[in-house]
Design an enzyme around this catalytic site. Structure first.
Site, PDB file in Angstrom:
ATOM      1  N   LYS A  23      30.488  31.508  34.954  1.00 39.42           N
ATOM      2  CA  LYS A  23      30.000  30.564  35.958  1.00 39.42           C
ATOM      3  C   LYS A  23      29.695  31.223  37.297  1.00 39.42           C
ATOM      4  O   LYS A  23      28.655  30.954  37.914  1.00 39.42           O
ATOM      5  CB  LYS A  23      31.012  29.436  36.153  1.00 39.42           C
ATOM      6  CG  LYS A  23      30.580  28.418  37.201  1.00 39.42           C
ATOM      7  CD  LYS A  23      31.441  27.180  37.211  1.00 39.42           C
ATOM      8  CE  LYS A  23      32.838  27.446  37.696  1.00 39.42           C
ATOM      9  NZ  LYS A  23      33.578  26.187  37.963  1.00 39.42           N
ATOM     10  N   THR A  80      45.103  26.787  39.172  1.00 41.26           N
ATOM     11  CA  THR A  80      44.899  27.573  40.387  1.00 41.26           C
ATOM     12  C   THR A  80      46.169  28.281  40.840  1.00 41.26           C
ATOM     13  O   THR A  80      46.125  29.410  41.339  1.00 41.26           O
ATOM     14  CB  THR A  80      44.390  26.668  41.513  1.00 41.26           C
ATOM     15  OG1 THR A  80      45.272  25.533  41.634  1.00 41.26           O
ATOM     16  CG2 THR A  80      42.981  26.165  41.219  1.00 41.26           C
ATOM     17  N   GLY A 138      41.384  16.324  44.766  1.00 37.20           N
ATOM     18  CA  GLY A 138      42.758  16.122  45.202  1.00 37.20           C
ATOM     19  C   GLY A 138      42.803  15.460  46.567  1.00 37.20           C
ATOM     20  O   GLY A 138      42.063  15.848  47.480  1.00 37.20           O
ATOM     21  N   HIS A 361     -11.859  44.952  43.380  1.00 36.86           N
ATOM     22  CA  HIS A 361     -11.590  43.987  42.321  1.00 36.86           C
ATOM     23  C   HIS A 361     -11.516  44.658  40.956  1.00 36.86           C
ATOM     24  O   HIS A 361     -12.128  45.691  40.698  1.00 36.86           O
ATOM     25  CB  HIS A 361     -12.661  42.880  42.273  1.00 36.86           C
ATOM     26  CG  HIS A 361     -13.979  43.261  42.845  1.00 36.86           C
ATOM     27  ND1 HIS A 361     -14.530  42.612  43.919  1.00 36.86           N
ATOM     28  CD2 HIS A 361     -14.843  44.253  42.528  1.00 36.86           C
ATOM     29  CE1 HIS A 361     -15.685  43.177  44.232  1.00 36.86           C
ATOM     30  NE2 HIS A 361     -15.891  44.170  43.396  1.00 36.86           N
ATOM     31  N   ALA A 378     -15.696  48.075  41.204  1.00 42.43           N
ATOM     32  CA  ALA A 378     -15.052  47.146  40.271  1.00 42.43           C
ATOM     33  C   ALA A 378     -14.892  47.781  38.893  1.00 42.43           C
ATOM     34  O   ALA A 378     -15.772  48.490  38.409  1.00 42.43           O
ATOM     35  CB  ALA A 378     -15.887  45.873  40.163  1.00 42.43           C
ATOM     36  N   ASN A 384      -3.750  57.446  33.837  1.00 42.40           N
ATOM     37  CA  ASN A 384      -2.665  58.317  34.293  1.00 42.40           C
ATOM     38  C   ASN A 384      -1.643  58.647  33.221  1.00 42.40           C
ATOM     39  O   ASN A 384      -0.708  59.398  33.476  1.00 42.40           O
ATOM     40  CB  ASN A 384      -1.946  57.667  35.481  1.00 42.40           C
ATOM     41  CG  ASN A 384      -1.348  56.311  35.126  1.00 42.40           C
ATOM     42  OD1 ASN A 384      -1.887  55.590  34.296  1.00 42.40           O
ATOM     43  ND2 ASN A 384      -0.243  55.967  35.759  1.00 42.40           N
TER      44      ASN A 384
END
Length: 453
Positions: A23, A80, A138, A361, A378, A384
């Site tokens: 959690k 706890t 509580g 582009h 373009a 590479n």
């Protein structure tokens, strides 16, 4: 000054999250809830941070391996009080012990400093809040204004259930006091658990003063037990971040559609459009504009930079008066010099683009150095990767690269060169050369298109 140690309870499974993730590792603003709490504890200059873990402990330790915490195992989750008992052997008698929760991420250092300051020399201070609907919490039991006990919902009688002041679970006492009271806890209650809240009654029994500090902001002490509560905390957190930026002079077109998942520094007259996400470390210069739907992570933007809509930038540096997008992607290691232009459907990775250069582009630039005042046509691709290794493309100043060009790295195109459209460049190009590698155009007279049979 009395030293402070912090205990963070983080052993819960989080059944209502319906998740394999513990959690406390579910994120708020891209950061695990428990990491928010740890960071707050650091702001208090805590001598030591004890993290109580249980469910998903291996993953928790893996994700938080860089954090300076003392890992304390709670093998069985028996309440706890039981969690605090696991940490008690590490408490020094003369230090203050502050108890926090790993699933309540929005608690602030300011509120906790008030709580610590309110702790009596011989006593305990707890953080409370008043709710319109206190169901499930509580209740704070008072006599003549003083806190005498905390009664859990399932153990409360009808009269006690009417009480609206509730316990947040956050409290501070001396190490000696906690060790004494924790050793006396029992599980004689409806849940069969060891409640840390029982120490309040013990403190009263022993003649110690119990001081209650009311939190002024409910969201600060809210926990997240399910994804609905998690989403509510996320929205509140983002609301606060947007308000801080607005008050500091940043224009956010719609604060309800803005997410900050890190930190941001900024200059004047910054404008952020809708559905922008900022992650990690963000630095924005003066007069920066970020278009709708853009995502920036670990990015530096110089003065007068414009990021047009739906662009994604990560680990990149953009020089002043440059512009990017729309629909551009800048991957890690990208640097644009001043007045550079990157247009739509361009991807750049681990490359530098020189001052005034344009990549307009439909282009991929990877592992490249591009000089100043270069035009990339373009459809240009820097090839590479050979399937095993990456290679570099170097383009000098004032180069013109025609559309639909492939630059097969490693390759260098010297300053002033021109590459004709449709070329595949596999060898270095000298300065001021014109290179054309496409097949010569042919004209076929009398050609007939095929027809369907």
């Amino acid at each position: 000054m009395t030293q402070l140690s912090v205990v963070i309870l983080a052993a819960g499974k989080g059944t209502r999250m319906y998740s394999d993730l513990p959690k406390v590792l579910h994120p708020i603003a891209g950061k695990p809830m428990v990491k928010h709490v740890i960071d707050t504890a650091k702001q208090l200059s805590a001598k030591q941070i004890h993290l109580i873990y249980g469910h998903g402990g291996d993953l928790l330790q893996q994700r938080l391996s860089a954090e300076p915490v003392n890992w304390v195992l709670q093998a069985e989750q028996l309440g706890t009080g039981h969690a605090m008992q696991q940490a008690a052997p590490f408490f020094a008698d003369d230090e203050n012990i502050l108890m926090l929760y790993g699933d309540a991420p929005l608690i602030t250092a300011t509120t906790l400093e008030k709580l610590i300051a309110a702790k009596p020399e011989n006593g305990i201070a707890l953080l409370t809040v008043v709710l319109d609907n206190p169901t499930g919490y509580g209740r704070i039991i008072r006599e003549n204004g003083s806190v005498v006990a905390i009664v859990e919902q399932k153990d409360a009688n009808p009269e006690q259930l009417k009480i609206q002041e509730i316990n947040t679970g956050v409290m501070v006492a001396s190490g000696a006091s906690f060790k004494k009271w924790l050793s006396q806890l029992d599980n004689n209650n409806a849940q069969g658990e060891y409640y840390i809240t029982d120490v309040i009654a013990m403190a009263n029994r022993d003649g110690y003063k119990v001081e209650a500090v009311q939190a002024t902001n409910l969201m600060e002490v809210e926990g997240a037990n399910n994804r609905l509560q998690l989403a509510a905390l996320e929205r509140y957190y983002q609301k606060i971040q947007a308000e801080k930026l607005l008050l500091a002079g940043v224009t956010i077109i719609d604060p309800a559609r803005f997410d900050l998942r890190g930190t941001v520094t900024h200059g004047k007259d910054v404008v952020i459009d809708v559905n922008v996400i900022l992650e990690g470390s963000i630095q924005l210069g003066n007069n920066v504009k970020i278009g709708a739907g853009s995502v920036l992570k670990n990015v530096v933007l110089g003065d007068n930079v414009e990021i047009k809509p739906y662009s994604v930038l990560e680990d990149s540096v953009i020089g002043e008066s440059a512009d990017v997008g729309p629909f551009a992607r800048l991957r890690p290691g990208t640097e644009l010099a001043a007045k550079a232009h990157v247009g739509n459907f361009v991807e750049i990775k681990k490359s530098t683009i020189g001052e005034g250069s344009k990549v307009g582009h439909l282009t991929y630039i990877g592992d490249s150095e591009i000089g100043a005042n270069v035009n990339i046509g373009a459809g240009t691709i820097t090839c590479n990767y050979d399937g095993a290794n990456k290679f570099k493309t170097i383009i000098g100043d004032n180069v013109f690269v025609g559309s639909d060009t492939q630059l097969v790295a490693p390759v260098t195109v010297a300053s002033g060169a021109t590459i004709g459209a449709g070329s595949t460049i596999t060898k270095d190009v000298a300065a001021d050369e014109l290179v054309i590698t496409r097949v010569p155009q042919r004209h076929i007279q009398g050609w007939q298109r095929p027809t369907k049979k």
